[in-house]
Design a protein around this motif. Structure first.
Motif, PDB file in Angstrom:
ATOM      1  N   GLN A  88     -69.073  55.572  13.460  1.00  0.00           N
ATOM      2  CA  GLN A  88     -68.287  56.671  12.445  1.00  0.00           C
ATOM      3  C   GLN A  88     -67.265  57.471  13.403  1.00  0.00           C
ATOM      4  N   ASN A  89     -66.716  56.809  14.518  1.00  0.00           N
ATOM      5  CA  ASN A  89     -65.641  56.976  15.151  1.00  0.00           C
ATOM      6  C   ASN A  89     -66.334  58.543  16.052  1.00  0.00           C
ATOM      7  N   ARG A  90     -67.380  58.556  16.399  1.00  0.00           N
ATOM      8  CA  ARG A  90     -67.957  59.504  17.234  1.00  0.00           C
ATOM      9  C   ARG A  90     -67.871  59.121  18.821  1.00  0.00           C
ATOM     10  N   GLY A  91     -67.743  57.759  19.095  1.00  0.00           N
ATOM     11  CA  GLY A  91     -67.887  57.456  20.261  1.00  0.00           C
ATOM     12  C   GLY A  91     -69.036  57.511  21.459  1.00  0.00           C
ATOM     13  N   VAL A  92     -70.093  57.566  20.398  1.00  0.00           N
ATOM     14  CA  VAL A  92     -71.446  57.608  21.250  1.00  0.00           C
ATOM     15  C   VAL A  92     -72.205  56.476  21.230  1.00  0.00           C
ATOM     16  N   VAL A  93     -72.071  55.557  20.369  1.00  0.00           N
ATOM     17  CA  VAL A  93     -72.763  54.090  20.584  1.00  0.00           C
ATOM     18  C   VAL A  93     -71.910  53.163  21.252  1.00  0.00           C
ATOM     19  N   SER A  94     -72.527  52.412  22.279  1.00  0.00           N
ATOM     20  CA  SER A  94     -72.213  51.186  22.728  1.00  0.00           C
ATOM     21  C   SER A  94     -73.062  50.136  22.622  1.00  0.00           C
ATOM     22  N   GLY A  95     -72.704  48.890  22.705  1.00  0.00           N
ATOM     23  CA  GLY A  95     -73.311  47.600  22.933  1.00  0.00           C
ATOM     24  C   GLY A  95     -74.233  47.367  21.688  1.00  0.00           C
ATOM     25  N   GLY A  96     -75.357  46.811  21.837  1.00  0.00           N
ATOM     26  CA  GLY A  96     -76.193  46.486  20.833  1.00  0.00           C
ATOM     27  C   GLY A  96     -75.947  45.271  19.627  1.00  0.00           C
ATOM     28  N   THR A  97     -76.755  44.604  19.369  1.00  0.00           N
ATOM     29  CA  THR A  97     -76.581  43.364  18.604  1.00  0.00           C
ATOM     30  C   THR A  97     -77.589  43.698  17.029  1.00  0.00           C
ATOM     31  N   THR A  98     -76.787  42.925  16.210  1.00  0.00           N
ATOM     32  CA  THR A  98     -77.637  43.087  14.793  1.00  0.00           C
ATOM     33  C   THR A  98     -78.056  41.731  14.532  1.00  0.00           C
ATOM     34  N   ILE A  99     -79.295  41.666  13.728  1.00  0.00           N
ATOM     35  CA  ILE A  99     -79.822  40.514  13.316  1.00  0.00           C
ATOM     36  C   ILE A  99     -80.227  40.516  12.059  1.00  0.00           C
ATOM     37  N   LYS A 100     -79.643  39.642  11.148  1.00  0.00           N
ATOM     38  CA  LYS A 100     -79.930  39.728   9.676  1.00  0.00           C
ATOM     39  C   LYS A 100     -81.669  39.028   9.726  1.00  0.00           C
TER      40      LYS A 100
END
Lengths: 160, 220
Positions: free
Chosen positions: B174-186
């Motif tokens: 949400q353009n906050r600039g607080v989250v980095s990295g991570g993956t999503t798994i369906k």
């Protein structure tokens, strides 16, 4: 698979019927579903490990059905007249529920919580100091225990 | 209050949020974050979605709000029940206000799985934060859980052999600039008829500022 899995006992039932009509043909089918009811529920909201001990934080809450029950002029009769009851659920059981709901509403959790077969564990009922944190159960490892008609199966290795 | 070195696992809390005080830490690692599986009806519900290994900078935050979903449509965002209920979404947000407040969009979501059909008649619902619902025998599709961004799975499809679709995870900063990295798994979240879960690890990574080196003391 979550690390905390519940197996609530089925206590009281009611049936609801819903008719669904095809807007094109007018054909209608009747859908009947059975709903289970409990006066209050117990939940483990979170757990953490500190110094080799698993701290489980939980809370109790009166359900909508429980609030509906205590609002009746004759709660016990209302349940018996409008619901099916599981074996062993009688007027004495229903009277106990009423007392349990009253205890929760007055934040007196001791009378309704029992540690069951938690081994090894210590068991502490705290004051209602934080949202969703009414009591704490300390465990040394995986355990299955009972809290008022609810079996809780905790296994930290199952999560993730 | 979450402390440096804590790993805390959050379970379903009756459809409401749990607030966590993060004022004493700077960073959170999302070990895993699972959406609930969809409810089974005539067919088995879909799996929930998963987010894992994302990092959240909370150095400027005091509290985060965590919603863990269940498979009967109870969570922060859920769709209506027509066929088998969709799994609700598991979410983390900096705000505890209504999900209808657009400024309160979550930044991490494990979407719910699609619900199974109801006895081959009604289509299941779309997974919460999800896509379209499947059509039922009468064309009476369950309600889709879809809101922007589309994060979930499709609903069950009645009277055929197509299984409900799994939910997906989503990372939207949400353009906050607080989250980095991570993956999503369906479909990597909780299986059908099972509640979601979140495990977070808390760290303090920022060093206290160095004291000024040019200070002098004057004794009178």
């Amino acid at each position: 698979m979550p690390s905390v899995v519940y197996s609530p006992a089925a206590l009281v039932y009611s049936e609801e019927t819903q008719e669904v009509t095809d807007p094109n043909t007018g054909e209608t089918v009747t859908r009947t579903s059975t709903t289970e009811h409990r006066p209050f529920e117990v939940r483990i909201s979170k757990w953490l490990e500190r110094s080799g001990v698993y701290e489980l934080h939980g809370f109790v809450a009166v359900t909508d059905w429980g609030q509906q029950m205590v609002a009746q002029s004759s709660p016990v009769q209302w349940v018996l007249n409008n619901h099916q009851t599981a074996t062993g659920v009688d007027s004495q059981t229903l009277q106990t529920w009423l007392e349990g709901v009253g205890a929760i509403q007055q934040a007196q959790l001791g009378p309704i919580l029992s540690a069951g077969d938690v081994t090894p564990a210590s068991y502490t009922v705290t004051a209602d100091e934080q949202w969703r944190f009414d009591f704490q159960i300390d465990l040394n490892g995986p355990a299955t225990f009972n809290i008022e008609w609810l079996t809780v199966d905790f296994d930290p290795a199952r999560g993730g | 209050m979450a402390q440096e070195g804590d790993t805390i696992t959050y379970s379903y809390s009756d459809g409401t949020s749990v607030a966590e005080d993060v004022s004493s830490v700077d960073e959170i690692t999302v070990d895993y974050m699972d959406g609930a599986g969809g409810s089974s009806g005539g067919s088995t519900g879909g799996n929930g979605g998963r987010v894992e290994n994302a990092t959240i900078d909370v150095s400027n935050e005091d509290t985060i709000y965590i919603w863990v979903a269940n498979s009967t449509d109870s969570g922060r965002y859920s769709s209506n029940d027509a066929g088998g209920a969709a799994g609700a979404s598991t979410e983390i947000s900096f705000s505890n206000t209504s999900q209808s407040d657009s400024s309160d969009e979550p930044f991490l979501v494990g979407a719910g799985g699609g619900g199974g059909d109801y006895e081959g008649v009604l289509g299941g619902n779309g997974g919460s934060r999800g896509g379209n619902a499947g059509a039922g025998f009468f064309g009476n599709a369950g309600d889709g859980g879809g809101v922007a961004p589309p994060l979930g799975g499709d609903g069950g499809k009645a009277n055929d052999s197509i299984s409900p679709t799994d939910g997906d995870g989503a990372i939207d900063d949400q353009n906050r600039g607080v989250v980095s990295g991570g993956t999503t798994i369906k479909g990597g979240g909780s299986p059908a008829d099972t509640e979601g879960e979140i495990q977070l690890s808390f760290q303090s990574v920022l060093s206290p500022p160095d004291p000024p080196s040019n200070l002098t003391a004057e004794v009178q």
